[in-house]
Design a protein around this motif. Structure first.
Motif, PDB file in Angstrom:
ATOM      1  N   GLY A  33       0.838  -1.197   0.000  1.00  0.00           N
ATOM      2  CA  GLY A  33       0.000   0.000   0.000  1.00  0.00           C
ATOM      3  C   GLY A  33       0.874   1.250   0.000  1.00  0.00           C
ATOM      4  O   GLY A  33       1.769   1.376   0.832  1.00  0.00           O
ATOM      5  N   VAL A  34       0.632   2.153  -0.953  1.00  0.00           N
ATOM      6  CA  VAL A  34       1.425   3.378  -1.077  1.00  0.00           C
ATOM      7  C   VAL A  34       0.510   4.563  -0.744  1.00  0.00           C
ATOM      8  O   VAL A  34      -0.376   4.917  -1.527  1.00  0.00           O
ATOM      9  N   VAL A  35       0.712   5.143   0.438  1.00  0.00           N
ATOM     10  CA  VAL A  35      -0.162   6.212   0.940  1.00  0.00           C
ATOM     11  C   VAL A  35       0.578   7.542   0.792  1.00  0.00           C
ATOM     12  O   VAL A  35       1.530   7.817   1.525  1.00  0.00           O
ATOM     13  N   ILE A  36       0.126   8.354  -0.196  1.00  0.00           N
ATOM     14  CA  ILE A  36       0.889   9.568  -0.525  1.00  0.00           C
ATOM     15  C   ILE A  36      -0.041  10.760  -0.787  1.00  0.00           C
ATOM     16  O   ILE A  36      -1.200  10.590  -1.148  1.00  0.00           O
ATOM     17  N   PRO A  37       0.490  11.981  -0.627  1.00  0.00           N
ATOM     18  CA  PRO A  37      -0.324  13.180  -0.861  1.00  0.00           C
ATOM     19  C   PRO A  37      -0.310  13.627  -2.327  1.00  0.00           C
ATOM     20  O   PRO A  37       0.563  14.378  -2.743  1.00  0.00           O
ATOM     21  N   MET A  38      -1.276  13.180  -3.090  1.00  0.00           N
ATOM     22  CA  MET A  38      -1.378  13.603  -4.493  1.00  0.00           C
ATOM     23  C   MET A  38      -2.133  14.931  -4.616  1.00  0.00           C
ATOM     24  O   MET A  38      -2.111  15.580  -5.661  1.00  0.00           O
ATOM     25  N   VAL A  73      -1.795   2.374  -4.953  1.00  0.00           N
ATOM     26  CA  VAL A  73      -1.512   3.774  -4.619  1.00  0.00           C
ATOM     27  C   VAL A  73      -2.797   4.493  -4.204  1.00  0.00           C
ATOM     28  O   VAL A  73      -3.811   4.431  -4.911  1.00  0.00           O
ATOM     29  N   LYS A  74      -2.745   5.178  -3.061  1.00  0.00           N
ATOM     30  CA  LYS A  74      -3.906   5.928  -2.555  1.00  0.00           C
ATOM     31  C   LYS A  74      -3.482   7.354  -2.182  1.00  0.00           C
ATOM     32  O   LYS A  74      -2.410   7.560  -1.604  1.00  0.00           O
ATOM     33  N   ASP A  75      -4.355   8.310  -2.486  1.00  0.00           N
ATOM     34  CA  ASP A  75      -4.114   9.717  -2.164  1.00  0.00           C
ATOM     35  C   ASP A  75      -4.674  10.029  -0.776  1.00  0.00           C
ATOM     36  O   ASP A  75      -5.873   9.864  -0.533  1.00  0.00           O
ATOM     37  N   ASP A  81      -5.833  12.150   9.067  1.00  0.00           N
ATOM     38  CA  ASP A  81      -7.069  11.363   9.234  1.00  0.00           C
ATOM     39  C   ASP A  81      -7.325  10.486   8.018  1.00  0.00           C
ATOM     40  O   ASP A  81      -7.693   9.309   8.147  1.00  0.00           O
ATOM     41  N   ASN A  82      -7.126  11.059   6.829  1.00  0.00           N
ATOM     42  CA  ASN A  82      -7.288  10.280   5.596  1.00  0.00           C
ATOM     43  C   ASN A  82      -6.278   9.146   5.521  1.00  0.00           C
ATOM     44  O   ASN A  82      -6.609   8.026   5.127  1.00  0.00           O
ATOM     45  N   ALA A  83      -5.039   9.443   5.883  1.00  0.00           N
ATOM     46  CA  ALA A  83      -3.978   8.427   5.831  1.00  0.00           C
ATOM     47  C   ALA A  83      -4.323   7.241   6.726  1.00  0.00           C
ATOM     48  O   ALA A  83      -4.130   6.080   6.349  1.00  0.00           O
ATOM     49  N   LEU A  84      -4.861   7.540   7.904  1.00  0.00           N
ATOM     50  CA  LEU A  84      -5.241   6.484   8.845  1.00  0.00           C
ATOM     51  C   LEU A  84      -6.369   5.627   8.272  1.00  0.00           C
ATOM     52  O   LEU A  84      -6.290   4.389   8.270  1.00  0.00           O
ATOM     53  N   ARG A  85      -7.411   6.279   7.764  1.00  0.00           N
ATOM     54  CA  ARG A  85      -8.561   5.553   7.208  1.00  0.00           C
ATOM     55  C   ARG A  85      -8.138   4.703   6.004  1.00  0.00           C
ATOM     56  O   ARG A  85      -8.490   3.521   5.911  1.00  0.00           O
ATOM     57  N   LEU A 109       2.786   9.374  11.507  1.00  0.00           N
ATOM     58  CA  LEU A 109       2.458   9.113  12.912  1.00  0.00           C
ATOM     59  C   LEU A 109       1.080   8.498  13.073  1.00  0.00           C
ATOM     60  O   LEU A 109       0.884   7.603  13.904  1.00  0.00           O
ATOM     61  N   SER A 110       0.113   8.970  12.287  1.00  0.00           N
ATOM     62  CA  SER A 110      -1.255   8.449  12.425  1.00  0.00           C
ATOM     63  C   SER A 110      -1.327   6.973  12.062  1.00  0.00           C
ATOM     64  O   SER A 110      -2.088   6.213  12.659  1.00  0.00           O
ATOM     65  N   VAL A 111      -0.524   6.552  11.097  1.00  0.00           N
ATOM     66  CA  VAL A 111      -0.570   5.167  10.618  1.00  0.00           C
ATOM     67  C   VAL A 111       0.299   4.237  11.470  1.00  0.00           C
ATOM     68  O   VAL A 111       0.138   3.015  11.436  1.00  0.00           O
ATOM     69  N   ALA A 112       1.182   4.799  12.288  1.00  0.00           N
ATOM     70  CA  ALA A 112       2.075   3.973  13.115  1.00  0.00           C
ATOM     71  C   ALA A 112       1.306   3.014  14.018  1.00  0.00           C
ATOM     72  O   ALA A 112       1.751   1.893  14.279  1.00  0.00           O
ATOM     73  N   GLN A 113       0.127   3.433  14.479  1.00  0.00           N
ATOM     74  CA  GLN A 113      -0.672   2.559  15.360  1.00  0.00           C
ATOM     75  C   GLN A 113      -1.124   1.292  14.628  1.00  0.00           C
ATOM     76  O   GLN A 113      -1.166   0.212  15.218  1.00  0.00           O
TER      77      GLN A 113
END
Length: 389
Positions: A33-38, A73-75, A81-85, A109-113
């Motif tokens: 999963g690639v979580v990035i700010p597009m 890939v997800k924006d 909050d979006n990154a976590l969801r 940090l949000s996704v670390a959990q």
């Protein structure tokens, strides 16, 4: 009755075969999963990461450790909050084995959990605040840390005649890190920060801060703003006539981002920065990387975010090669610890104690080379660890 039993038995056998085949297919694929700010404030980071991903797959293929590597890939819209969801969905619905990306500190940090709880390797391509590595034992970083760069600049500046500074940093985690480690190192080497200014992260107007800095009459300005905001800073620096004031700009590499440097043009000339990479870094590995990157992305120039993303992908592939495709959290992280890679930026390694990156930091100066502007490296500080660990 026997016929009915036989049909039921056949149906059950077919179901088992289908399930086994599906599981086998799943086991033959490692999903990342690639979580990035597009979109949003950090979208230039997402653009560079996506371009690096496209280039890496084009040059290295889609298999590692004997398995197919599938990237989803997800924006995250630059939002924690979006990154976590999104990451939750990637783990539970898409069944990814690895999470990567993270174009800023809050998203990482949000996704670390999730990384910690689900034992999912989380490979940081950008987020540079030192402390985030403590948030999950499954986190690895291939970018850089703010203290790693700021401490090098803080030592270099007084050794080269600039001791009296005003610092201007963006008001969020990385900015606080930059201010702290530059000041600490500068003062330990005989310099001083006479004023510490913090600029709002959203919609920054640098003019009032530049005026305050000019009034203090320092020898130098130490600057940290996120990638993308550097052009606005340099434009306002020149508009206020500070380029003719004798005040030197000695900054973090984000200020003279390689991707935007040609657009910044003459105002950036002579600006000195410290950073982990420059597009014109002189090495065969970098020449190959830059050529492939431009070829696969309509002539786009890679910056340090692209180099870090490339190295994150290289770390994933080489670790999967080492584990024979096993992406299980503990196995993957243990195999990645101590890994040494020959990056476009030079030699890098993953510190086995901290899971953080060890790399060269370069002092660079903006110069015109032909018709283009580049950060030209003029000094190398080798094998720098994060001093905050």
């Amino acid at each position: 009755m026997n016929t009915k039993k036989m049909i039921t038995g056949i149906m059950a056998t077919l179901a088992i075969v289908a399930a086994t085949t599906t599981a086998s297919r799943a086991e033959d694929t490692v999903k990342v999963g690639v979580v990035i700010p597009m979109t949003g404030g950090f979208q230039s980071n997402g653009r560079q990461i996506n371009a690096a991903l496209k280039t890496y797959v084009a040059t290295h293929g889609e298999t590692a450790g004997g398995k197919k590597v599938e990237f989803i890939v997800k924006d995250d819209g630059s939002s924690a909050d979006n990154a976590l969801r999104i990451s939750q969905e990637l783990v539970t619905s898409d069944k990814v084995s690895i999470l990567t990306g993270f174009g800023n500190t809050p998203t990482a940090l949000s996704v670390a959990q999730i990384s910690k709880r689900a034992k999912i390797p989380q490979i940081i391509m950008v987020a540079a605040t030192s402390s985030i590595m403590k948030a999950s034992p499954y986190m690895l970083r291939t970018s850089w840390t703010i203290p790693q760069v700021a401490s090098v600049i803080g030592k270099w500046a007084p050794e080269n005649g600039t001791k009296k500074f005003v610092s201007i940093v963006s008001d969020y985690g990385p900015g606080a890190d930059a201010e702290e480690w530059f000041s600490k190192t500068l003062e330990a080497n005989g310099g001083s920060v006479i004023s510490k200014l913090k600029v709002p992260l959203a919609n920054p107007d640098f003019a009032p801060f530049l005026q305050r800095a000019a009034d203090e009459k320092p020898e130098g300005l130490f600057v940290f703003v996120p990638t993308g905001a550097g052009a606005a800073f340099m434009k306002q620096f020149v508009e206020r006539g500070l380029d003719k004031s004798g005040i030197k700009v000695i900054a973090m590499a984000d200020v003279t981002d390689d991707d935007l440097l040609n657009d910044m043009g003459a105002p950036a000339l002579g600006v000195i920065t410290g950073g982990p990479y420059s597009t014109n870094h002189a090495s065969p590995e970098n020449q190959t990387f830059v050529d492939a990157f431009k070829k696969n992305n309509n002539g786009m120039r890679p910056n340090m975010v692209a180099a870090a993303a490339w190295d994150a992908l290289d770390l994933i592939y080489k670790t999967l090669d080492k584990t024979k495709g096993d992406a299980t959290g503990d196995t993957f992280v243990k195999a990645a610890e101590g890994m040494q890679l020959q990056s476009p930026r030079g030699p890098i390694s993953i510190d086995p104690q901290t899971r953080d990156i060890v790399q060269n930091i370069y002092m660079r100066k903006v110069e015109k080379v032909g018709d283009e502007f580049y950060n030209t490296e003029f000094q190398t500080i080798e094998n720098v660890k994060d001093p905050a660990h």
